[in-house]
Design an enzyme around this catalytic site. Structure first.
Site, PDB file in Angstrom:
ATOM      1  N   ASP A  98      21.152  63.889 -73.151  1.00 20.78           N
ATOM      2  CA  ASP A  98      21.319  64.377 -71.791  1.00 20.78           C
ATOM      3  C   ASP A  98      20.374  63.531 -70.914  1.00 20.78           C
ATOM      4  O   ASP A  98      19.429  62.918 -71.423  1.00 20.78           O
ATOM      5  CB  ASP A  98      20.920  65.861 -71.772  1.00 20.78           C
ATOM      6  CG  ASP A  98      20.918  66.434 -70.386  1.00 20.78           C
ATOM      7  OD1 ASP A  98      21.943  66.335 -69.711  1.00 20.78           O
ATOM      8  OD2 ASP A  98      19.871  66.973 -69.979  1.00 20.78           O
ATOM      9  N   ASP A 157      19.087  64.274 -67.097  1.00 25.04           N
ATOM     10  CA  ASP A 157      18.093  65.028 -66.321  1.00 25.04           C
ATOM     11  C   ASP A 157      17.427  66.084 -67.201  1.00 25.04           C
ATOM     12  O   ASP A 157      18.097  66.955 -67.752  1.00 25.04           O
ATOM     13  CB  ASP A 157      18.803  65.684 -65.126  1.00 25.04           C
ATOM     14  CG  ASP A 157      17.893  66.610 -64.343  1.00 25.04           C
ATOM     15  OD1 ASP A 157      16.681  66.354 -64.304  1.00 25.04           O
ATOM     16  OD2 ASP A 157      18.405  67.590 -63.775  1.00 25.04           O
ATOM     17  N   GLY A 197      21.740  71.275 -65.703  1.00 26.21           N
ATOM     18  CA  GLY A 197      22.890  70.896 -66.525  1.00 26.21           C
ATOM     19  C   GLY A 197      24.241  71.306 -65.956  1.00 26.21           C
ATOM     20  O   GLY A 197      25.285  71.002 -66.524  1.00 26.21           O
ATOM     21  N   ASN A 207      25.666  60.546 -60.830  1.00 28.23           N
ATOM     22  CA  ASN A 207      24.713  59.513 -60.408  1.00 28.23           C
ATOM     23  C   ASN A 207      24.027  58.833 -61.592  1.00 28.23           C
ATOM     24  O   ASN A 207      23.004  58.156 -61.421  1.00 28.23           O
ATOM     25  CB  ASN A 207      23.654  60.135 -59.490  1.00 28.23           C
ATOM     26  CG  ASN A 207      24.248  60.612 -58.173  1.00 28.23           C
ATOM     27  OD1 ASN A 207      24.751  59.804 -57.394  1.00 28.23           O
ATOM     28  ND2 ASN A 207      24.228  61.914 -57.921  1.00 28.23           N
TER      29      ASN A 207
HETATM   30  P1  B16 Z   1      25.077  65.125 -59.693  1.00 28.42           P
HETATM   31  P2  B16 Z   1      22.214  66.462 -66.707  1.00 28.42           P
HETATM   32  C1  B16 Z   1      22.800  67.458 -64.294  1.00 28.42           C
HETATM   33  O1  B16 Z   1      22.285  66.423 -65.074  1.00 28.42           O
HETATM   34  C2  B16 Z   1      21.671  68.199 -63.597  1.00 28.42           C
HETATM   35  O2  B16 Z   1      20.839  68.841 -64.548  1.00 28.42           O
HETATM   36  C3  B16 Z   1      22.256  69.238 -62.675  1.00 28.42           C
HETATM   37  O3  B16 Z   1      21.222  69.919 -61.990  1.00 28.42           O
HETATM   38  C4  B16 Z   1      23.205  68.558 -61.681  1.00 28.42           C
HETATM   39  O4  B16 Z   1      23.814  69.521 -60.829  1.00 28.42           O
HETATM   40  C5  B16 Z   1      24.269  67.792 -62.448  1.00 28.42           C
HETATM   41  O5  B16 Z   1      23.652  66.849 -63.319  1.00 28.42           O
HETATM   42  C6  B16 Z   1      25.215  67.044 -61.517  1.00 28.42           C
HETATM   43  O6  B16 Z   1      24.492  66.028 -60.877  1.00 28.42           O
HETATM   44  O7  B16 Z   1      25.077  65.942 -58.451  1.00 28.42           O
HETATM   45  O8  B16 Z   1      24.143  63.945 -59.672  1.00 28.42           O
HETATM   46  O9  B16 Z   1      26.488  64.704 -60.099  1.00 28.42           O
HETATM   47  O10 B16 Z   1      21.136  67.433 -67.047  1.00 28.42           O
HETATM   48  O11 B16 Z   1      23.589  66.867 -67.233  1.00 28.42           O
HETATM   49  O12 B16 Z   1      21.858  65.037 -67.042  1.00 28.42           O
HETATM   50 MG    MG Z   2      19.665  68.260 -68.432  1.00 26.30          MG
END
Ligand code: B16
Ligand code: MG
Length: 215
Positions: A7, A9, A44, A116
């Site tokens: 993963d 973030d 997530g 992102n």
């Molecule tokens: P984006 P992960 C997730 O990343 C984040 O934990 C979550 O808070 C966020 O809403 C989601 O990505 C979408 O992110 O707005 O940049 O598309 O933990 O899955 O790496």
């Molecule tokens: Mg995460």
């Protein structure tokens, strides 16, 4: 085991503070209460689902266009904050473990809900550390659905049962279990009972006895 799927973030980088700042500004703009406790529920979770959680405290009904505008506003603020990231935002510990796993012959991938992902990896100069990236841009169902991890395994050319997923979110562990993968919980997911293994630091990943029966 043939591959590790990380993963992003909460595992490789810590962008939750940026998500918080961006959602806070967006929530304030429509007068909706938002705090760090609510922000923890966004871990997530996809961007669209994050907005729905925030709007639980909104009294009126928003159109699809208004919701799309709010998500765009949030993402613009978030991208400006991400733009400040630099290689030092990834610890030496993380870089060293990734290098060691690669030297041991494992394939490495990212399995993230974020759209992102590539932007972030390029900012911290880690794009080249991974053989495949599965993220919010190539899925139609977000965690706890297994799609993001099944796609990562497929991009790597590996069977799901030969993949280990490292996750900080409960929804991510559920997604990896639904994909038939071995799970390692870190951070929030370290205390989650469905994590096959738990680690308190990234370096502990190298100490896990992955070839023995999980607990
Ligand atoms: P984006 P992960 C997730 O990343 C984040 O934990 C979550 O808070 C966020 O809403 C989601 O990505 C979408 O992110 O707005 O940049 O598309 O933990 O899955 O790496
Ligand atoms: Mg995460």
């Amino acid at each position: 085991m043939k591959a590790f799927i990380f993963d992003l973030d909460g595992v490789i980088v810590f962008t939750d503070k940026f998500h918080y700042q961006a959602w806070k500004t967006t929530a304030d703009s429509i007068g909706v209460y938002f705090d760090e406790t609510i922000n923890n529920r966004l871990r997530g979770v996809s961007r669209a689902e994050s907005l729905e959680i925030i709007l639980e405290r909104h009294t009126g009904i928003l159109s699809a266009d208004e919701k799309a505008n709010l998500m765009e506003e949030k993402n613009n603020i978030y991208r400006k904050l991400l733009d400040t990231m630099k290689p030092a935002d990834v610890s030496d510990e993380v870089r060293s473990v990734l290098n060691k796993l690669r030297q041991m012959g494992f394939k490495l991938a990212i399995g993230s809900s974020s759209k992102n992902t590539v932007f972030i990896l390029e900012k911290v100069q880690l794009r080249g550390a991974f053989d495949a990236i599965s993220d919010g841009n190539n899925i139609t169902r977000s965690k706890p659905d297994p799609e993001v991890f099944l796609k990562a395994a497929s991009f790597l050319g590996e069977k799901p049962q030969d993949c280990v997923v490292i996750e900080d979110a409960v929804a991510g562990i559920d997604a990896a279990k639904a994909a038939g993968m071995i799970t390692v919980g870190i951070g929030d997911a370290a205390s989650y009972k469905k994590s096959d293994y738990t680690i308190r630091s990234f370096a502990e990943l190298l100490d896990i006895e992955l070839f023995k029966e999980p607990k």
